[in-house]
Design an enzyme around this catalytic site. Structure first.
Site, PDB file in Angstrom:
ATOM      1  NE  ARG A  17      11.175  -7.775  17.354  1.00 50.19           N
ATOM      2  CZ  ARG A  17      12.346  -7.717  18.002  1.00 50.19           C
ATOM      3  NH1 ARG A  17      12.833  -8.793  18.592  1.00 50.19           N
ATOM      4  NH2 ARG A  17      13.034  -6.601  18.059  1.00 50.19           N
ATOM      5  CG  HIS A  68      15.183  -3.391  14.528  1.00 50.89           C
ATOM      6  ND1 HIS A  68      14.032  -2.980  15.183  1.00 50.89           N
ATOM      7  CD2 HIS A  68      15.936  -4.022  15.486  1.00 50.89           C
ATOM      8  CE1 HIS A  68      14.097  -3.337  16.448  1.00 50.89           C
ATOM      9  NE2 HIS A  68      15.239  -3.969  16.656  1.00 50.89           N
ATOM     10  CD  GLN A 106      18.716  -1.371  18.442  1.00 51.55           C
ATOM     11  OE1 GLN A 106      17.984  -2.205  18.950  1.00 51.55           O
ATOM     12  NE2 GLN A 106      19.591  -0.668  19.166  1.00 51.55           N
ATOM     13  CG  ASP A 161      22.245  -7.623  13.826  1.00 46.56           C
ATOM     14  OD1 ASP A 161      22.228  -8.175  14.930  1.00 46.56           O
ATOM     15  OD2 ASP A 161      21.224  -7.513  13.105  1.00 46.56           O
ATOM     16  CB  CYS A 211      20.735  -3.894  17.435  1.00 46.77           C
ATOM     17  SG  CYS A 211      20.799  -5.511  16.635  1.00 46.77           S
ATOM     18  NE  ARG A 247      14.722  -0.424  20.434  1.00 46.37           N
ATOM     19  CZ  ARG A 247      14.419  -1.683  20.124  1.00 46.37           C
ATOM     20  NH1 ARG A 247      15.360  -2.593  20.138  1.00 46.37           N
ATOM     21  NH2 ARG A 247      13.181  -2.023  19.780  1.00 46.37           N
TER      22      ARG A 247
END
Ligand code: CP
Ligand code: NVA
Length: 303
Positions: A104, A131, A134, A219, A259, A288
């Site tokens: 990340r 991402h 996700q 988001d 998310c 996840r």
């Protein structure tokens, strides 16, 4: 065999992505029935985090443990990466000791450089641009709740950010329509939108995006690394909150996804986030775990 990486959804074929989703659903059942086999005994996942995380860290670490392997948490404050050791050198060293690497970070180019020098699969656990992990969990959640996402309409409301980019990639790979509503100046990458052709519609009107949608998603307005823009964005993104009023424009059985982490009262109302009939955010978070276990098994040729 060439090493496979997962830096964006486009690193796998559409068939391979469907295989990962199917496997994630099966792994979830196996986990609930305590039928999980320790197929990763002796395997090590190196996890490099240059940004904060709750879901990503816990899901990868727990997932590795459940598969019989182990995970190393590496932060820049504790490794030589944080003191300027080149990415290319770190990649060659870490990938001689670990079986998988998860990263990340900020710039997407950093993970691309790491992958180029890595002898083992590298997984994108969020960059400023994408991402993809996700999206595996989100598609799994949609499939579990409503069946195939192919041919459905998804509405993205808010910032044209890393999550939005991965939804564009998902529209191409899973064959659904994506309607994106962003404030002017906060649109997703133009090249990515162009690549998606007719599958993506761009507007600055949340109602146009949400009308008849099977799924509405959003988001935070300011992502990690954009904290200084928070107050400006709050003003510019006025009218881009997903709430029951906006959801009233969507299809009758439309779902809401996020998310997480969420900012209640900003991009989503507290009431919608907690509405169990519409909001599937806790399933997304749980998935996840299952989706990434499936991904890791795929990358190590175990499914
Ligand atoms: N959705 C997500 O990636 O959450 P974390 O930042 O907590 O990992
Ligand atoms: N767009 C958000 C996603 C967090 C999971 C960020 O990058 O901070």
């Amino acid at each position: 065999m060439a090493v496979r990486h997962f830096l964006t959804l486009q690193d796998l074929t559409s068939d391979e992505l469907h295989k990962v989703i199917d496997s994630a659903i099966a792994l979830k059942k196996a986990h609930r029935d305590s039928r999980q086999k320790p197929v990763f005994a002796g395997k090590v996942l190196a996890m490099i985090f240059e940004k904060s995380s709750t879901r990503t860290r816990v899901s990868f670490e727990a997932g590795m443990a459940q598969l019989g392997g182990s995970a190393l948490f590496l932060s820049p404050t504790d490794t030589q990466l944080g003191r300027g050791e080149p990415i290319e050198d770190s990649a060659r060293v870490i990938s001689r000791m670990a079986d998988l690497v998860m990263i990340r970070t900020f710039g997407h180019d950093k993970i691309e450089r790491f992958a180029e020098y890595s002898d083992v699969p590298v997984i994108n656990a969020l960059t400023d641009s994408f991402h993809p992990c996700q999206l595996l969990a989100d598609v799994q959640t949609y499939v579990e709740q409503r069946g195939s996402i192919q041919g459905k309409t998804v509405a993205w409301i808010g910032d044209g950010n890393n999550m939005c980019h991965s939804w564009i990639n998902a529209a191409m790979q899973f064959d659904f329509q994506l309607r994106i509503a962003c404030p002017v100046g906060y649109e997703p990458d133009a090249q990515l939108v162009e690549n998606a052709g007719g599958r993506v519609l761009l507007t600055d009107d949340p109602i146009i995006a949400a009308s008849g949608a099977d799924l509405v998603t959003t988001d935070v307005f300011a992502s990690m690394g954009q904290e200084t823009e928070q107050q400006t964005r709050l003003k510019l993104f006025e009218g881009f909150q997903v709430n029951h009023q906006l959801m009233a424009n969507a299809a009758d059985n439309a779902l809401f996804m996020h998310c997480l982490p969420a900012h209640r009262g900003e991009e989503v109302s507290a009431e919608l986030l907690e509405d169990k009939k519409i909001s599937v955010v806790w399933d997304e978070a749980e998935n996840r775990l299952h989706a990434q276990k499936a991904l890791m098994l795929f990358l190590l040729n175990a499914i």
